[in-house]
Motif scaffolding. Sequence first.
Motif, PDB file in Angstrom:
ATOM      1  N   ALA A  29       0.838  -1.209   0.000  1.00  0.00           N
ATOM      2  CA  ALA A  29       0.000   0.000   0.000  1.00  0.00           C
ATOM      3  C   ALA A  29       0.870   1.255   0.000  1.00  0.00           C
ATOM      4  O   ALA A  29       0.539   2.253  -0.649  1.00  0.00           O
ATOM      5  CB  ALA A  29      -0.933  -0.004   1.207  1.00  0.00           C
ATOM      6  N   LEU A  30       2.012   1.210   0.705  1.00  0.00           N
ATOM      7  CA  LEU A  30       2.901   2.373   0.744  1.00  0.00           C
ATOM      8  C   LEU A  30       3.564   2.591  -0.618  1.00  0.00           C
ATOM      9  O   LEU A  30       3.690   3.731  -1.079  1.00  0.00           O
ATOM     10  CB  LEU A  30       3.964   2.187   1.828  1.00  0.00           C
ATOM     11  CG  LEU A  30       4.895   3.380   2.052  1.00  0.00           C
ATOM     12  CD1 LEU A  30       4.106   4.623   2.439  1.00  0.00           C
ATOM     13  CD2 LEU A  30       5.933   3.064   3.127  1.00  0.00           C
ATOM     14  N   PHE A  31       3.965   1.500  -1.259  1.00  0.00           N
ATOM     15  CA  PHE A  31       4.556   1.621  -2.597  1.00  0.00           C
ATOM     16  C   PHE A  31       3.537   2.219  -3.567  1.00  0.00           C
ATOM     17  O   PHE A  31       3.875   3.100  -4.375  1.00  0.00           O
ATOM     18  CB  PHE A  31       5.033   0.261  -3.091  1.00  0.00           C
ATOM     19  CG  PHE A  31       5.645   0.302  -4.463  1.00  0.00           C
ATOM     20  CD1 PHE A  31       6.853   0.958  -4.683  1.00  0.00           C
ATOM     21  CD2 PHE A  31       5.016  -0.297  -5.543  1.00  0.00           C
ATOM     22  CE1 PHE A  31       7.423   1.004  -5.946  1.00  0.00           C
ATOM     23  CE2 PHE A  31       5.575  -0.255  -6.809  1.00  0.00           C
ATOM     24  CZ  PHE A  31       6.779   0.404  -7.016  1.00  0.00           C
ATOM     25  N   THR A  32       2.282   1.773  -3.468  1.00  0.00           N
ATOM     26  CA  THR A  32       1.214   2.306  -4.324  1.00  0.00           C
ATOM     27  C   THR A  32       1.025   3.800  -4.078  1.00  0.00           C
ATOM     28  O   THR A  32       0.841   4.582  -5.011  1.00  0.00           O
ATOM     29  CB  THR A  32      -0.111   1.567  -4.074  1.00  0.00           C
ATOM     30  OG1 THR A  32       0.064   0.182  -4.398  1.00  0.00           O
ATOM     31  CG2 THR A  32      -1.236   2.139  -4.929  1.00  0.00           C
ATOM     32  N   PHE A  33       1.097   4.222  -2.810  1.00  0.00           N
ATOM     33  CA  PHE A  33       0.971   5.640  -2.470  1.00  0.00           C
ATOM     34  C   PHE A  33       2.051   6.460  -3.176  1.00  0.00           C
ATOM     35  O   PHE A  33       1.765   7.498  -3.788  1.00  0.00           O
ATOM     36  CB  PHE A  33       1.080   5.815  -0.952  1.00  0.00           C
ATOM     37  CG  PHE A  33       1.392   7.215  -0.498  1.00  0.00           C
ATOM     38  CD1 PHE A  33       0.448   8.222  -0.598  1.00  0.00           C
ATOM     39  CD2 PHE A  33       2.648   7.531   0.020  1.00  0.00           C
ATOM     40  CE1 PHE A  33       0.738   9.528  -0.183  1.00  0.00           C
ATOM     41  CE2 PHE A  33       2.943   8.819   0.438  1.00  0.00           C
ATOM     42  CZ  PHE A  33       1.986   9.815   0.326  1.00  0.00           C
ATOM     43  N   PHE A  34       3.286   6.005  -3.096  1.00  0.00           N
ATOM     44  CA  PHE A  34       4.373   6.746  -3.736  1.00  0.00           C
ATOM     45  C   PHE A  34       4.256   6.731  -5.259  1.00  0.00           C
ATOM     46  O   PHE A  34       4.587   7.721  -5.913  1.00  0.00           O
ATOM     47  CB  PHE A  34       5.725   6.179  -3.300  1.00  0.00           C
ATOM     48  CG  PHE A  34       6.125   6.568  -1.907  1.00  0.00           C
ATOM     49  CD1 PHE A  34       6.239   7.905  -1.549  1.00  0.00           C
ATOM     50  CD2 PHE A  34       6.390   5.605  -0.945  1.00  0.00           C
ATOM     51  CE1 PHE A  34       6.605   8.280  -0.267  1.00  0.00           C
ATOM     52  CE2 PHE A  34       6.758   5.965   0.341  1.00  0.00           C
ATOM     53  CZ  PHE A  34       6.867   7.306   0.680  1.00  0.00           C
ATOM     54  N   GLN A  35       3.756   5.627  -5.814  1.00  0.00           N
ATOM     55  CA  GLN A  35       3.575   5.545  -7.258  1.00  0.00           C
ATOM     56  C   GLN A  35       2.550   6.562  -7.754  1.00  0.00           C
ATOM     57  O   GLN A  35       2.645   7.071  -8.873  1.00  0.00           O
ATOM     58  CB  GLN A  35       3.137   4.138  -7.663  1.00  0.00           C
ATOM     59  CG  GLN A  35       4.238   3.103  -7.606  1.00  0.00           C
ATOM     60  CD  GLN A  35       5.328   3.360  -8.626  1.00  0.00           C
ATOM     61  OE1 GLN A  35       6.393   3.864  -8.293  1.00  0.00           O
ATOM     62  NE2 GLN A  35       5.076   3.049  -9.880  1.00  0.00           N
TER      63      GLN A  35
END
Length: 200
Positions: A29-35
């Motif tokens: 979810a954090l990677f998706t946020f940064f993406q």
Amino acid sequence: MNPEYPKDVKLKDGSTVTLKPFERKDKEALFTFFQRLPEGDRIFLKDNVADPSVIERWATELNYDRIYPLLAWKGNDIVADATLHKNLGGWMKHVGTIRIVVAKDFHRKGMGSVLANELFLHALKSGLEKMVAEVMESQPGARRVFEKLGFKLEATFRGHVRDQIGVRHDLLVLTKDLEEFWANIQIHEYFSYPTREMEG
């Protein structure tokens, strides 16, 4: 896990987000946020968050005593990430560094203030006395957010840092003494919980 979380907080526009510390299971979810961040915002971040191995490393090396990461959630989506970096020893163990990244849709809603105040309280409980924020001179919005939180410009380092595409920028170092913040918290609590004599 901190018993104070998860915590629901209301933003300026009346919407509600849920705060809780980052856990290993949140890494996707954090990677998706940064993406989802605009590329123009990502290039100014200290780490290359477009690389999933960076987020994987954060999750693997998770240590709240060294880095305290706090996430804001809207449903199943992360909408802000704030971290407090602490020095475990040495002559700067009383100083913490704060970083805040907010999704574009949640700008100007007081999200930065909410997250910063949470980290200030955690810093005080950790025995910290001073907070540091570092921004590039080409991030006037980020500088304004920290100045509204009471940070003052302490130093400017010319051509000191490079963004994710290799362009050099001046680094601005802003600081905030936590004594004043703690005093304001104590005053607020005093007037929020009056004695019987004050109640009349």
